[in-house]
Design a protein around this motif. Structure first.
Motif, PDB file in Angstrom:
ATOM      1  N   GLU A  75     -34.358  72.824  56.274  1.00 43.26           N
ATOM      2  CA  GLU A  75     -34.691  73.929  57.174  1.00 43.26           C
ATOM      3  C   GLU A  75     -33.519  74.889  57.344  1.00 43.26           C
ATOM      4  OE1 GLU A  75     -37.771  71.155  57.483  1.00 43.26           O
ATOM      5  OE2 GLU A  75     -35.639  70.776  57.777  1.00 43.26           O
ATOM      6  N   LEU A  77     -47.311  73.328  66.895  1.00 45.47           N
ATOM      7  CA  LEU A  77     -46.896  73.061  65.522  1.00 45.47           C
ATOM      8  C   LEU A  77     -45.975  71.847  65.543  1.00 45.47           C
ATOM      9  CD1 LEU A  77     -46.004  76.748  64.609  1.00 45.47           C
ATOM     10  CD2 LEU A  77     -47.919  75.471  63.619  1.00 45.47           C
ATOM     11  N   ALA A 132     -43.422  71.390  51.930  1.00 46.85           N
ATOM     12  CA  ALA A 132     -44.347  72.527  52.085  1.00 46.85           C
ATOM     13  C   ALA A 132     -44.826  72.641  53.531  1.00 46.85           C
ATOM     14  CB  ALA A 132     -45.530  72.364  51.146  1.00 46.85           C
ATOM     15  N   ARG A 133     -45.147  71.499  54.148  1.00 47.06           N
ATOM     16  CA  ARG A 133     -45.639  71.533  55.529  1.00 47.06           C
ATOM     17  C   ARG A 133     -44.530  71.949  56.494  1.00 47.06           C
ATOM     18  NH1 ARG A 133     -48.778  66.770  59.001  1.00 47.06           N
ATOM     19  NH2 ARG A 133     -48.775  67.943  60.974  1.00 47.06           N
ATOM     20  N   ARG A 134     -43.334  71.423  56.289  1.00 46.24           N
ATOM     21  CA  ARG A 134     -42.210  71.804  57.158  1.00 46.24           C
ATOM     22  C   ARG A 134     -41.923  73.301  57.035  1.00 46.24           C
ATOM     23  NH1 ARG A 134     -37.741  67.231  55.787  1.00 46.24           N
ATOM     24  NH2 ARG A 134     -36.363  68.670  56.884  1.00 46.24           N
ATOM     25  N   LYS A 135     -41.965  73.796  55.820  1.00 48.36           N
ATOM     26  CA  LYS A 135     -41.691  75.213  55.571  1.00 48.36           C
ATOM     27  C   LYS A 135     -42.736  76.098  56.244  1.00 48.36           C
ATOM     28  CE  LYS A 135     -40.631  78.273  51.645  1.00 48.36           C
ATOM     29  NZ  LYS A 135     -40.526  78.313  50.159  1.00 48.36           N
ATOM     30  N   GLU A 136     -44.013  75.682  56.129  1.00 51.65           N
ATOM     31  CA  GLU A 136     -45.098  76.453  56.745  1.00 51.65           C
ATOM     32  C   GLU A 136     -44.971  76.485  58.264  1.00 51.65           C
ATOM     33  OE1 GLU A 136     -50.019  76.468  56.982  1.00 51.65           O
ATOM     34  OE2 GLU A 136     -48.956  74.886  55.872  1.00 51.65           O
ATOM     35  N   ALA A 137     -44.677  75.303  58.858  1.00 50.10           N
ATOM     36  CA  ALA A 137     -44.540  75.231  60.315  1.00 50.10           C
ATOM     37  C   ALA A 137     -43.357  76.064  60.797  1.00 50.10           C
ATOM     38  CB  ALA A 137     -44.378  73.779  60.750  1.00 50.10           C
ATOM     39  N   TYR A 138     -42.255  75.993  60.065  1.00 52.77           N
ATOM     40  CA  TYR A 138     -41.047  76.747  60.430  1.00 52.77           C
ATOM     41  C   TYR A 138     -41.325  78.246  60.442  1.00 52.77           C
ATOM     42  CZ  TYR A 138     -36.445  78.902  59.638  1.00 52.77           C
ATOM     43  OH  TYR A 138     -35.333  79.701  59.703  1.00 52.77           O
ATOM     44  N   HIS A 139     -41.941  78.759  59.374  1.00 51.62           N
ATOM     45  CA  HIS A 139     -42.230  80.199  59.296  1.00 51.62           C
ATOM     46  C   HIS A 139     -43.277  80.617  60.332  1.00 51.62           C
ATOM     47  CE1 HIS A 139     -39.709  81.544  56.053  1.00 51.62           C
ATOM     48  NE2 HIS A 139     -40.105  80.559  55.275  1.00 51.62           N
ATOM     49  N   SER A 140     -44.245  79.751  60.581  1.00 45.95           N
ATOM     50  CA  SER A 140     -45.283  80.071  61.574  1.00 45.95           C
ATOM     51  C   SER A 140     -44.680  80.192  62.965  1.00 45.95           C
ATOM     52  CB  SER A 140     -46.374  78.995  61.569  1.00 45.95           C
ATOM     53  OG  SER A 140     -47.054  78.966  60.341  1.00 45.95           O
TER      54      SER A 140
END
Length: 461
Positions: free
Chosen positions: A95, A286, A295-303
């Motif tokens: 992250e 989130l 991929a899931r960590r990246k999506e949650a971080y950007h969201s």
């Protein structure tokens, strides 16, 4: 004139003629007009390519402090892809590496310098292509980078001039010491090395002796009177263990218009609480923890970065370095391992020059001594009262546990991981499992009857 007076009057415009005009233009477009203290104190040295050890609280602006000189120097030397990698930036987590890469990408919006992100969880073949093409700036976690340095053909780092070790203390805590040492030994010795860390302990000093060879400048911007930033309003709330879930429900309901980060002690606890609040309470939630896919960590971080409100449930994987804008509240639902981790958690809010933030830690009545413990570290908390938690929440979670077998398994795993974290807590005189009523603790996970806890059978209760 004091250093504070100098910093108060400084601005990035003072660097006109000293660094590339495109960098100043981008800084202005990003809303940065005045440097933070760590930037103001380190930039003069870093622009002269000096080795440096910088100690500053998380959220102090260290990322731009090292990115600005690197980008400017590569521009001045007219570096292109064919020259290979001129700078490596090491980060302790995916992250933080992603965050650094995002800031770098914004800084290079009008500048033609190749750069790439190399972290675990991504396909290695894609990394190889990026590195072989010639990435001028590589942002990476240590394990994946060392692997490429040892095994990827045509990864050209023989011209490297800059090594940045970011969050050095966290790198070492995460067990990356051998990886960092291996990287350092493979790099050219004629380079600038910069080490940033929130704390400078003996392990960090040992790493500095190995990596920094050129009589480094030492910069520390720590405030001796308080260990957290002055714009942070922080307190604690006393809550019986069986009412914890209801307390969190009320806290999130009160703060639903705000941006909230909630810290848990384990991945399983994050999953349980995420499932309850997201799926059964329809809350805007989130989650991020170390056992999720990249991929899931990246999506949650950007969201969460883009979100204007809502909650992010996380473990301490999100406690270091993540620069998420406008976080209004930090909730420490489970206790930190030590005061240093407390400080890193609350450092996710009140970031930047003029931002304010709030933090609250939830404590059992038996744990109020932790407040005095923090005072010894110059962290001072007010006592908050949230009133009585809503009783219907307990009925709701107990009903779901009885009727939903999958949720019951999730609840049991979370309950046991919660107890395991207490059982091995470094501050066990304060966070003491022996003075915890396990039946009451089980209620906070929706159990009317306490599940069997075999690993505590031999403990004195």
């Amino acid at each position: 004139m004091s250093i504070d007076d100098v910093i108060a009057k400084s601005s990035f415009s003072m660097l006109e003629g000293k660094i590339d005009a495109r960098i100043l233009k981008v800084l202005k477009s990003m809303g940065f007009e005045r440097p933070t203290r760590i930037q103001a104190e380190t930039l003069p040295h870093l622009l002269q390519q000096k080795d440096l050890i910088g100690a500053a609280k998380t959220g102090s602006g260290k990322t731009l402090a090292f990115l600005i000189p690197i980008v400017d120097n590569l521009i001045k030397h007219k570096i292109t892809q064919k020259h290979g990698t001129f700078c490596i930036i090491l980060s302790p987590t995916r992250e933080l590496a992603l965050q650094t890469f995002d800031v770098l990408t914004k800084l290079l919006v009008e500048i033609d310098l190749s750069h790439c992100l190399i972290v675990g969880g991504e396909k290695k073949a894609k990394d190889v292509i990026k590195l072989q093409k010639g990435a001028n700036i590589v942002v990476s976690t240590p394990g994946r980078l060392l692997d490429h340095m040892q095994n990827t053909e045509k990864f050209n780092f023989k011209n490297l001039k800059h090594l940045i070790v970011d969050e050095a203390d966290k790198l070492l805590e995460a067990g990356f010491e051998k990886h960092v040492n291996g990287i350092v030994q493979l790099l050219p010795t004629n380079r600038q090395t910069v080490l940033f860390s929130a704390t400078i302990d003996s392990k960090v000093k040992n790493l500095a002796r190995l990596a920094l060879r050129n009589n480094p400048v030492h910069i520390s911007v720590k405030d001796d009177t308080i260990s957290t930033v002055s714009r942070l309003q922080q307190g604690y709330c006393i809550c019986p263990v069986e009412q914890r879930l209801a307390w969190l429900y009320k806290m999130l309901k009160k703060s639903k218009k705000f941006k909230v980060m909630v810290f848990f002690s384990s991945c399983k606890s994050v999953d349980f609480h995420y499932e309850f609040f997201k799926m059964h309470c329809k809350a805007t939630v989130l989650s991020i923890h170390g056992k999720q896919s990249q991929a899931r960590r990246k999506e949650a971080y950007h969201s969460f970065i883009k979100a204007k409100n809502g909650a992010l449930f996380c473990t301490d994987v999100a406690a270091r370095g993540l620069d998420i804008p406008c976080v209004d509240w930090i909730v420490q639902y489970d206790p930190p391992t030590d005061p240093k981790e407390y400080i890193h958690r609350v450092g996710r809010t009140a970031r930047g020059l003029n931002n304010k933030g709030n933090a609250v830690i939830l404590l059992r009545p038996e744990e109020e001594e932790f407040v005095k413990f923090l005072e010894k570290e110059k962290v001072y908390l007010d006592k908050y009262s949230f009133g009585d938690p809503p009783g219907e929440v307990q009925e709701m979670v107990e009903d779901i546990v009885i009727k939903n077998g999958v949720f019951k398994i999730l609840a049991r795993k979370a309950f046991l991981s919660f107890l395991r974290c207490y059982n091995k807590h470094p501050l066990n005189k304060i966070f003491n499992i022996n003075n915890m009523d396990l039946k009451s603790a089980a209620k906070a996970f929706g159990f009317r009857e306490q599940p069997d806890v075999d690993f505590l059978n031999n403990k004195k209760r």
